[in-house]
Design a protein around this motif. Structure first.
Motif, short mmCIF file in Angstrom:
data_model
loop_
_atom_site.label_atom_id
_atom_site.label_comp_id
_atom_site.label_asym_id
_atom_site.label_seq_id
_atom_site.Cartn_x
_atom_site.Cartn_y
_atom_site.Cartn_z
N PRO A 1 0.82 -1.23 0.00
CA PRO A 1 0.00 0.00 0.00
C PRO A 1 0.85 1.27 0.00
O PRO A 1 0.49 2.25 -0.65
CB PRO A 1 -0.82 -0.12 1.28
CG PRO A 1 -0.92 -1.59 1.52
CD PRO A 1 0.41 -2.15 1.06
N ASP A 2 1.98 1.26 0.70
CA ASP A 2 2.85 2.44 0.71
C ASP A 2 3.40 2.74 -0.67
O ASP A 2 3.50 3.89 -1.09
CB ASP A 2 4.00 2.26 1.71
CG ASP A 2 3.52 2.25 3.14
OD1 ASP A 2 2.48 2.87 3.43
OD2 ASP A 2 4.20 1.63 3.98
N PHE A 3 3.77 1.69 -1.40
CA PHE A 3 4.32 1.90 -2.74
C PHE A 3 3.24 2.40 -3.69
O PHE A 3 3.50 3.26 -4.54
CB PHE A 3 4.96 0.63 -3.29
CG PHE A 3 5.67 0.87 -4.59
CD1 PHE A 3 6.90 1.49 -4.62
CD2 PHE A 3 5.09 0.51 -5.79
CE1 PHE A 3 7.54 1.75 -5.81
CE2 PHE A 3 5.72 0.76 -6.99
CZ PHE A 3 6.95 1.38 -7.01
N ILE A 4 2.03 1.88 -3.56
CA ILE A 4 0.93 2.34 -4.42
C ILE A 4 0.74 3.84 -4.27
O ILE A 4 0.49 4.54 -5.26
CB ILE A 4 -0.37 1.56 -4.10
CG1 ILE A 4 -0.23 0.11 -4.59
CG2 ILE A 4 -1.58 2.23 -4.74
CD1 ILE A 4 -1.35 -0.81 -4.17
N ASP A 5 0.90 4.35 -3.05
CA ASP A 5 0.76 5.79 -2.82
C ASP A 5 1.82 6.60 -3.56
O ASP A 5 1.60 7.74 -3.91
CB ASP A 5 0.82 6.12 -1.33
CG ASP A 5 -0.42 5.68 -0.57
OD1 ASP A 5 -1.46 5.45 -1.23
OD2 ASP A 5 -0.34 5.56 0.65
N THR A 6 3.00 6.02 -3.79
CA THR A 6 4.08 6.76 -4.45
C THR A 6 4.02 6.69 -5.97
O THR A 6 4.69 7.47 -6.64
CB THR A 6 5.46 6.26 -3.98
OG1 THR A 6 5.63 4.90 -4.40
CG2 THR A 6 5.63 6.37 -2.49
N ILE A 7 3.24 5.78 -6.52
CA ILE A 7 3.20 5.62 -7.97
C ILE A 7 2.75 6.91 -8.65
O ILE A 7 3.31 7.31 -9.68
CB ILE A 7 2.32 4.43 -8.39
CG1 ILE A 7 3.02 3.12 -7.98
CG2 ILE A 7 2.05 4.43 -9.88
CD1 ILE A 7 2.20 1.87 -8.24
N SER A 8 1.78 7.62 -8.10
CA SER A 8 1.33 8.87 -8.73
C SER A 8 2.46 9.91 -8.76
O SER A 8 2.59 10.66 -9.74
CB SER A 8 0.09 9.43 -8.03
OG SER A 8 0.39 9.72 -6.68
N ASP A 9 3.29 9.95 -7.73
CA ASP A 9 4.44 10.87 -7.72
C ASP A 9 5.44 10.50 -8.81
O ASP A 9 5.98 11.38 -9.49
CB ASP A 9 5.13 10.87 -6.36
CG ASP A 9 4.24 11.39 -5.25
OD1 ASP A 9 3.38 12.26 -5.53
OD2 ASP A 9 4.40 10.93 -4.10
N ILE A 10 5.69 9.21 -8.96
CA ILE A 10 6.62 8.75 -10.00
C ILE A 10 6.07 9.10 -11.38
O ILE A 10 6.81 9.58 -12.25
CB ILE A 10 6.88 7.24 -9.87
CG1 ILE A 10 7.58 6.93 -8.54
CG2 ILE A 10 7.71 6.72 -11.04
CD1 ILE A 10 7.65 5.45 -8.19
N LEU A 11 4.77 8.89 -11.59
CA LEU A 11 4.17 9.20 -12.89
C LEU A 11 4.20 10.70 -13.17
O LEU A 11 4.42 11.11 -14.32
CB LEU A 11 2.74 8.66 -12.95
CG LEU A 11 2.61 7.14 -12.97
CD1 LEU A 11 1.15 6.75 -12.91
CD2 LEU A 11 3.28 6.55 -14.20
N LEU A 12 4.00 11.52 -12.16
CA LEU A 12 4.09 12.97 -12.35
C LEU A 12 5.51 13.36 -12.76
O LEU A 12 5.70 14.18 -13.67
CB LEU A 12 3.69 13.70 -11.06
CG LEU A 12 3.73 15.22 -11.11
CD1 LEU A 12 2.79 15.76 -12.19
CD2 LEU A 12 3.36 15.79 -9.76
N ASP A 13 6.51 12.77 -12.13
CA ASP A 13 7.91 13.03 -12.49
C ASP A 13 8.17 12.61 -13.95
O ASP A 13 8.81 13.34 -14.71
CB ASP A 13 8.84 12.29 -11.54
CG ASP A 13 10.30 12.54 -11.87
OD1 ASP A 13 10.72 13.71 -11.86
OD2 ASP A 13 11.02 11.56 -12.17
N ILE A 14 7.65 11.45 -14.34
CA ILE A 14 7.81 10.98 -15.72
C ILE A 14 7.17 11.98 -16.68
O ILE A 14 7.76 12.35 -17.71
CB ILE A 14 7.21 9.58 -15.90
CG1 ILE A 14 8.07 8.54 -15.16
CG2 ILE A 14 7.07 9.21 -17.37
CD1 ILE A 14 7.45 7.15 -15.11
N LYS A 15 5.97 12.45 -16.38
CA LYS A 15 5.26 13.42 -17.22
C LYS A 15 6.09 14.69 -17.40
O LYS A 15 6.25 15.19 -18.51
CB LYS A 15 3.91 13.76 -16.60
CG LYS A 15 3.12 14.81 -17.36
CD LYS A 15 1.85 15.15 -16.61
CE LYS A 15 1.09 16.26 -17.28
NZ LYS A 15 1.49 17.58 -16.89
#
Length: 87
Positions: A44-58
């Motif tokens: 669950p903690d990693f799922i919360d960080t996926i949106s941050d990683i995707l924003l960085d990719i964008k």
């Protein structure tokens, strides 16, 4: 991450130490949400960080360069390889 949900021999799903049939509607919904999280293979903690990683990719792709594209590939590989090993 140790799974709390499991598949029974008869094909139904269960949760450790709980009779799923005895749960009220709200808790039954919580059980299925937990199962969905566990089925992803991510904590669950990693799922919360996926949106941050995707924003960085964008942001990197908006300023596309060879270096930024390579770092995006690295970030995507990180997400894909971060699944729990026992899943």
């Amino acid at each position: 991450m140790k799974r709390l949900t499991f598949r029974k021999p008869d094909g139904s799903c269960g949760i450790a130490g709980v009779d799923v049939k005895s749960l009220d509607n709200v808790m039954y919904s919580v059980f299925w949400k937990l199962k969905e999280y566990e089925d992803t293979g991510y904590s669950p903690d990693f799922i919360d960080t996926i949106s941050d990683i995707l924003l960085d990719i964008k942001q990197r792709l908006e300023k596309s360069s060879d270096v930024n594209v390579k770092s995006c590939i690295t970030a995507i590989d990180f997400i894909l390889k971060s699944k729990e090993k026992d899943h």
